[in-house]
Design a protein around this motif. Sequence first.
Motif, PDB file in Angstrom:
ATOM      1  N   ARG A  63      -4.644   5.160   8.151  1.00  0.00           N
ATOM      2  CA  ARG A  63      -6.009   5.026   8.658  1.00  0.00           C
ATOM      3  C   ARG A  63      -6.043   4.950  10.187  1.00  0.00           C
ATOM      4  O   ARG A  63      -6.990   4.427  10.773  1.00  0.00           O
ATOM      5  CB  ARG A  63      -6.662   3.783   8.064  1.00  0.00           C
ATOM      6  CG  ARG A  63      -5.838   2.504   8.205  1.00  0.00           C
ATOM      7  CD  ARG A  63      -6.536   1.319   7.547  1.00  0.00           C
ATOM      8  NE  ARG A  63      -5.733   0.109   7.581  1.00  0.00           N
ATOM      9  CZ  ARG A  63      -4.882  -0.259   6.628  1.00  0.00           C
ATOM     10  NH1 ARG A  63      -4.718   0.517   5.580  1.00  0.00           N
ATOM     11  NH2 ARG A  63      -4.203  -1.391   6.731  1.00  0.00           N
TER      12      ARG A  63
ATOM     13  N   ASP B 290       2.645   9.225  -1.503  1.00  0.00           N
ATOM     14  CA  ASP B 290       2.733   8.239  -2.572  1.00  0.00           C
ATOM     15  C   ASP B 290       3.837   7.209  -2.346  1.00  0.00           C
ATOM     16  O   ASP B 290       4.107   6.377  -3.220  1.00  0.00           O
ATOM     17  CB  ASP B 290       2.944   8.927  -3.916  1.00  0.00           C
ATOM     18  CG  ASP B 290       4.219   9.781  -3.946  1.00  0.00           C
ATOM     19  OD1 ASP B 290       4.866   9.918  -2.889  1.00  0.00           O
ATOM     20  OD2 ASP B 290       4.545  10.324  -5.019  1.00  0.00           O
TER      21      ASP B 290
ATOM     22  N   SER C 104      -0.513   6.923   1.924  1.00  0.00           N
ATOM     23  CA  SER C 104      -1.875   7.493   1.964  1.00  0.00           C
ATOM     24  C   SER C 104      -2.918   6.415   2.191  1.00  0.00           C
ATOM     25  O   SER C 104      -3.872   6.599   2.960  1.00  0.00           O
ATOM     26  CB  SER C 104      -2.179   8.235   0.658  1.00  0.00           C
ATOM     27  OG  SER C 104      -1.377   9.381   0.534  1.00  0.00           O
ATOM     28  N   GLU C 105      -2.746   5.266   1.543  1.00  0.00           N
ATOM     29  CA  GLU C 105      -3.703   4.172   1.716  1.00  0.00           C
ATOM     30  C   GLU C 105      -3.605   3.547   3.096  1.00  0.00           C
ATOM     31  O   GLU C 105      -4.607   3.108   3.674  1.00  0.00           O
ATOM     32  CB  GLU C 105      -3.459   3.108   0.645  1.00  0.00           C
ATOM     33  CG  GLU C 105      -3.783   3.566  -0.765  1.00  0.00           C
ATOM     34  CD  GLU C 105      -3.279   2.604  -1.824  1.00  0.00           C
ATOM     35  OE1 GLU C 105      -3.807   2.636  -2.947  1.00  0.00           O
ATOM     36  OE2 GLU C 105      -2.342   1.817  -1.530  1.00  0.00           O
ATOM     37  N   ALA C 106      -2.388   3.504   3.642  1.00  0.00           N
ATOM     38  CA  ALA C 106      -2.178   2.885   4.957  1.00  0.00           C
ATOM     39  C   ALA C 106      -2.486   3.841   6.105  1.00  0.00           C
ATOM     40  O   ALA C 106      -2.596   3.404   7.257  1.00  0.00           O
ATOM     41  CB  ALA C 106      -0.738   2.400   5.077  1.00  0.00           C
TER      42      ALA C 106
ATOM     43  N   GLU D 103       5.396   3.884  -1.437  1.00  0.00           N
ATOM     44  CA  GLU D 103       4.851   2.540  -1.347  1.00  0.00           C
ATOM     45  C   GLU D 103       5.560   1.752  -0.251  1.00  0.00           C
ATOM     46  O   GLU D 103       6.782   1.812  -0.122  1.00  0.00           O
ATOM     47  CB  GLU D 103       4.987   1.801  -2.681  1.00  0.00           C
ATOM     48  CG  GLU D 103       4.288   0.448  -2.689  1.00  0.00           C
ATOM     49  CD  GLU D 103       4.370  -0.265  -4.027  1.00  0.00           C
ATOM     50  OE1 GLU D 103       3.640  -1.246  -4.223  1.00  0.00           O
ATOM     51  OE2 GLU D 103       5.185   0.166  -4.878  1.00  0.00           O
TER      52      GLU D 103
ATOM     53  N   GLN E 134       0.838  -1.192   0.000  1.00  0.00           N
ATOM     54  CA  GLN E 134       0.000   0.000   0.000  1.00  0.00           C
ATOM     55  C   GLN E 134       0.876   1.245   0.000  1.00  0.00           C
ATOM     56  O   GLN E 134       2.031   1.205   0.428  1.00  0.00           O
ATOM     57  CB  GLN E 134      -0.928   0.031   1.225  1.00  0.00           C
ATOM     58  CG  GLN E 134      -2.014  -1.028   1.225  1.00  0.00           C
ATOM     59  CD  GLN E 134      -2.990  -0.830   2.375  1.00  0.00           C
ATOM     60  OE1 GLN E 134      -2.718  -0.115   3.335  1.00  0.00           O
ATOM     61  NE2 GLN E 134      -4.158  -1.468   2.270  1.00  0.00           N
ATOM     62  N   THR E 135       0.320   2.366  -0.466  1.00  0.00           N
ATOM     63  CA  THR E 135       1.015   3.634  -0.305  1.00  0.00           C
ATOM     64  C   THR E 135       0.778   4.140   1.109  1.00  0.00           C
ATOM     65  O   THR E 135      -0.119   3.652   1.814  1.00  0.00           O
ATOM     66  CB  THR E 135       0.518   4.676  -1.304  1.00  0.00           C
ATOM     67  OG1 THR E 135      -0.866   4.968  -1.014  1.00  0.00           O
ATOM     68  CG2 THR E 135       0.659   4.185  -2.742  1.00  0.00           C
TER      69      THR E 135
END
Length: 444
Positions: free
Chosen positions: A172, A193, A168-170, A195, A165-166
Amino acid sequence: MHVVVVGAGEVGTAIAKNLESSHDVVVIDQDPDVVEELTYSLDVLAVEGDGTEIRTLKEANAAEASLVIACTDDDEVNLVICGAARTLSDAFTIARVRRRTLLETWEGSQGAFGVDFMVCTDLLTAQAIFRISGLPAAQDVDMFAGGLVRMAEFEVEPNSSIAKQTVSEADRYDSLTFAGLFRDNEMTVARGDTEILPGDRVVVIGSPDSVRGFANDVVTVCDENRDEVVIVGASEIGYQAAREFEEHGYKPRLIEQDHVRAREVAEALPNTLVMESDATDIEFLDREHVDEADIVIAALGSDEKNLLVSLLARRLGVDRTVAVIENLEYAELFETVGVDVAINPREETAEEIVRFTRSNRAEKVAMLEHDRAEVIEIEVGPDSALTGNAIMDSMDRLPEGVVIGAISRGGSLITPRGSTVLRPGDHVVMFVDADVLDEVLEAV
């Protein structure tokens, strides 16, 4: 600042290397080969001589020193060095010792022996072991802002929920900032961004609860109740580690082969089960169900034995192993062959001493990946480049390689965002590339 470092072993050399670009550093050592090597490898003045002798200290211009650091491998010699330095100047003196009894004596009468600050190597190592043991997959753990902020470094497993995941995606987790990651020999400051790949070591900064929540996602299987602790070796570090676990409510098991030492620590540690045996005896380990331990800590007096014990523990099915290593060059080898965390007492000592060289700009320092990056805590002053500006604007005044991880304001934790405005008196925890550290400290 004029700094005199006495003793050019791993600790002294690490300190000198950290200070050479920002301070006037003199290093004293009795070994002519070491002195010659320092002369060519570091931007310091290397002096051959005995640091307990006044004439040697005078040659190092200790009379003009602001800081004298005694970090030889001999406790008593370090105390004498500090006392001798005090006869020449009012320099702040730091003594490295291994025995906790000396630390306790000094604490009972601070300023004794002519020492202003005492660093106990074995106690620092035991405390580091305890901090790391509390979080699954953690490679390094430290606390900032009086315990309000936690920094941790984790290795990402292939089946982790954040792998591939990037950032940003991680991202949370409440009250958590991704600071940086290490991949092979490269260090990367975390951006949206960036990874995250399996095998990366990720550094996060945030509240203790958020860091623990992140830890639970980094590993594929996590047992919250990591209570089964086995310590192998009643060395001073092993003993101090057991004592540290006891003080936090654990009931560890400790394996020691020497009868006299086993009896001695059993009397001193009422909540520790001390077993007298050879920890490389597979039948004994099976019989005592060491395979059920959540973590095995190898604290014998030999790097090779600690490696063997760790590998035996992994073979039995132990989830996590921590090994004490005296030779820093073995660190990567240990972790490559399956030891989860290798802790070097001299690195822990150097880290503790270095924070006293920051001219009060950094209140707390944690070195990462053998000083390739640092996490520092600073109090923002009225003239700081950070004061009165939104973080997104303040970062333009700082070099590349900096991430603001957390802010403590009036005892409350603030998770930094681009629009967050910093105020004088805020305590800021920052991840900093070691190459730009001096520039950052000047700015903030």
